[in-house]
Design an enzyme around this catalytic site. Structure first.
Site, PDB file in Angstrom:
ATOM      1  N   SER A   1      -8.459  -0.540   3.508  1.00 27.75           N
ATOM      2  CA  SER A   1      -8.913   1.001   2.952  1.00 27.75           C
ATOM      3  C   SER A   1      -9.238   1.050   1.637  1.00 27.75           C
ATOM      4  CB  SER A   1      -7.541   1.634   3.371  1.00 27.75           C
ATOM      5  OG  SER A   1      -6.705   1.527   2.352  1.00 27.75           O
TER       6      SER A   1
ATOM      7  N   ARG B   1      -1.356   0.112  13.929  1.00 30.02           N
ATOM      8  CA  ARG B   1      -0.460   0.762  12.969  1.00 30.02           C
ATOM      9  C   ARG B   1      -1.619   1.702  12.249  1.00 30.02           C
ATOM     10  NH1 ARG B   1      -0.259  -1.765   6.869  1.00 30.02           N
ATOM     11  NH2 ARG B   1       0.785  -0.156   5.873  1.00 30.02           N
TER      12      ARG B   1
ATOM     13  N   TYR C   1      -6.858   1.761   9.149  1.00 33.95           N
ATOM     14  CA  TYR C   1      -6.808   0.619   9.295  1.00 33.95           C
ATOM     15  C   TYR C   1      -7.570  -0.261  10.140  1.00 33.95           C
ATOM     16  CZ  TYR C   1      -2.947   0.734   5.752  1.00 33.95           C
ATOM     17  OH  TYR C   1      -2.313   1.262   4.764  1.00 33.95           O
TER      18      TYR C   1
ATOM     19  N   GLU D   1      -8.866 -10.251  -4.146  1.00 34.74           N
ATOM     20  CA  GLU D   1      -8.039  -9.305  -3.556  1.00 34.74           C
ATOM     21  C   GLU D   1      -8.609  -8.501  -2.509  1.00 34.74           C
ATOM     22  OE1 GLU D   1      -6.407  -6.679  -6.790  1.00 34.74           O
ATOM     23  OE2 GLU D   1      -5.436  -5.225  -5.224  1.00 34.74           O
TER      24      GLU D   1
ATOM     25  N   ASP E   1       3.057 -12.983 -10.833  1.00 30.71           N
ATOM     26  CA  ASP E   1       3.395 -14.057 -11.399  1.00 30.71           C
ATOM     27  C   ASP E   1       3.030 -15.226 -10.552  1.00 30.71           C
ATOM     28  OD1 ASP E   1       4.202 -12.600 -13.593  1.00 30.71           O
ATOM     29  OD2 ASP E   1       6.265 -13.066 -13.274  1.00 30.71           O
TER      30      ASP E   1
ATOM     31  N   PRO F   1       3.038  -7.229   4.001  1.00 28.65           N
ATOM     32  CA  PRO F   1       3.998  -6.372   4.935  1.00 28.65           C
ATOM     33  C   PRO F   1       3.052  -5.421   5.802  1.00 28.65           C
ATOM     34  CG  PRO F   1       4.348  -5.885   2.742  1.00 28.65           C
ATOM     35  CD  PRO F   1       3.468  -7.053   2.692  1.00 28.65           C
ATOM     36  N   ASN F   2       3.789  -5.337   7.066  1.00 29.43           N
ATOM     37  CA  ASN F   2       3.099  -4.604   8.145  1.00 29.43           C
ATOM     38  C   ASN F   2       1.799  -4.855   8.585  1.00 29.43           C
ATOM     39  OD1 ASN F   2       5.545  -2.908   8.007  1.00 29.43           O
ATOM     40  ND2 ASN F   2       4.695  -2.336   5.669  1.00 29.43           N
TER      41      ASN F   2
ATOM     42  N   HIS G   1      -8.339  -5.229   0.446  1.00 27.33           N
ATOM     43  CA  HIS G   1      -7.893  -4.166   1.218  1.00 27.33           C
ATOM     44  C   HIS G   1      -8.778  -3.597   2.118  1.00 27.33           C
ATOM     45  CE1 HIS G   1      -4.496  -4.080  -1.736  1.00 27.33           C
ATOM     46  NE2 HIS G   1      -5.626  -4.286  -2.752  1.00 27.33           N
TER      47      HIS G   1
ATOM     48  N   ARG H   1      -0.982   4.527  -4.613  1.00 28.86           N
ATOM     49  CA  ARG H   1      -2.034   3.151  -4.204  1.00 28.86           C
ATOM     50  C   ARG H   1      -2.945   2.876  -5.255  1.00 28.86           C
ATOM     51  NH1 ARG H   1      -0.018   2.621   1.159  1.00 28.86           N
ATOM     52  NH2 ARG H   1       0.443   4.590   2.006  1.00 28.86           N
TER      53      ARG H   1
ATOM     54  N   ALA I   1       1.551  -3.148   0.698  1.00 34.44           N
ATOM     55  CA  ALA I   1       2.486  -2.609  -0.167  1.00 34.44           C
ATOM     56  C   ALA I   1       3.010  -2.976  -1.372  1.00 34.44           C
ATOM     57  CB  ALA I   1       3.584  -1.820   0.579  1.00 34.44           C
TER      58      ALA I   1
ATOM     59  N   ASN J   1      -4.304  -9.918   0.603  1.00 37.91           N
ATOM     60  CA  ASN J   1      -4.220  -8.436   0.789  1.00 37.91           C
ATOM     61  C   ASN J   1      -2.735  -8.276   0.838  1.00 37.91           C
ATOM     62  OD1 ASN J   1      -3.432  -5.918   1.372  1.00 37.91           O
ATOM     63  ND2 ASN J   1      -4.791  -5.799   3.317  1.00 37.91           N
TER      64      ASN J   1
ATOM     65  N   ARG K   1      -7.003   7.524  -1.601  1.00 41.12           N
ATOM     66  CA  ARG K   1      -5.629   7.620  -0.807  1.00 41.12           C
ATOM     67  C   ARG K   1      -4.612   8.304  -2.060  1.00 41.12           C
ATOM     68  NH1 ARG K   1      -3.935   2.824   2.872  1.00 41.12           N
ATOM     69  NH2 ARG K   1      -2.721   4.625   3.625  1.00 41.12           N
TER      70      ARG K   1
END
Ligand code: DQA
Length: 172
Positions: free
Chosen positions: A122, A38, A43, A118, A107, A30-31, A120, A131, A97, A94, A127
């Site tokens: 940032s 943003r 980011y 995985e 799952d 999301p986002n 990210h 997070r 949130a 990624n 942070r």
């Protein structure tokens, strides 16, 4: 249905080894559709479309097929991971949130039996404390964070290594 004793990922590995380039699925949570606009100080200024374009370009150079998917919805991400079962070889994700909250995404990753990287943008440990927890950290092969958009390309190179290692193990 006849069973071969292989996992879905191993079946996909066998199929892909013979002909088509292996598929790496890259999921953005999301986002991340707002990347570039943003919080660019966190980011970066690279837009999601540019990241996806770079991933596909690098995929071509590495002999991989890259599929990309973004959703703001947890259920849609779960559905997309489920669809990758038996077709993609590696998942790069990624979860944004949802990293910090989603048992459903964890799952789904476990169920799809795909080696997962995985990502990210940032460094989440630099942070807020909320997070620092990732629901998927314990089930992924590895985590890349803090390198901005470049992190996705590093993850794709890691995916290539994982696929090569699977081939080597299958031939041994
Ligand atoms: C993020 C970090 C998350 O904490 C945040 O909610 C995001 C993006 C990152 O890429 O740095 O949306 O996953």
């Amino acid at each position: 249905m006849a069973t071969t004793g292989k996992t879905g990922a191993q079946e996909a590995a066998a199929d892909n080894a013979s002909q088509a380039p292996a598929t790496v699925l890259v999921i953005h949570g999301p986002n991340l559709n707002l990347l570039g606009q943003r919080e660019p100080e966190i980011y970066g200024r690279t837009r999601l479309a540019d990241i996806d374009r770079s991933l596909k370009q690098l995929g071509r150079e590495l002999g991989l097929k890259v599929e990309t998917f973004q959703s703001n919805s947890e259920g849609a991400i779960v559905d997309r991971i489920q669809r990758a079962r038996g077709s993609a070889r590696v998942l790069v994700i990624n979860p944004a949130a949802y990293t910090h909250t989603s048992v459903a995404i964890r799952d789904a990753i476990t169920a799809c039996e795909l080696p997962t990287v995985e990502v990210h943008l940032s460094n989440v440990y630099a942070r807020e404390p909320f997070r620092h927890h990732s629901t998927i950290a314990g089930i992924v092969v590895g985590r890349i964070m803090g390198f901005g958009a470049e992190g996705y390309l590093l993850a794709l190179r890691a995916a290539k290594r994982l696929i090569e290692a699977e081939h080597a193990a299958a031939e041994a």
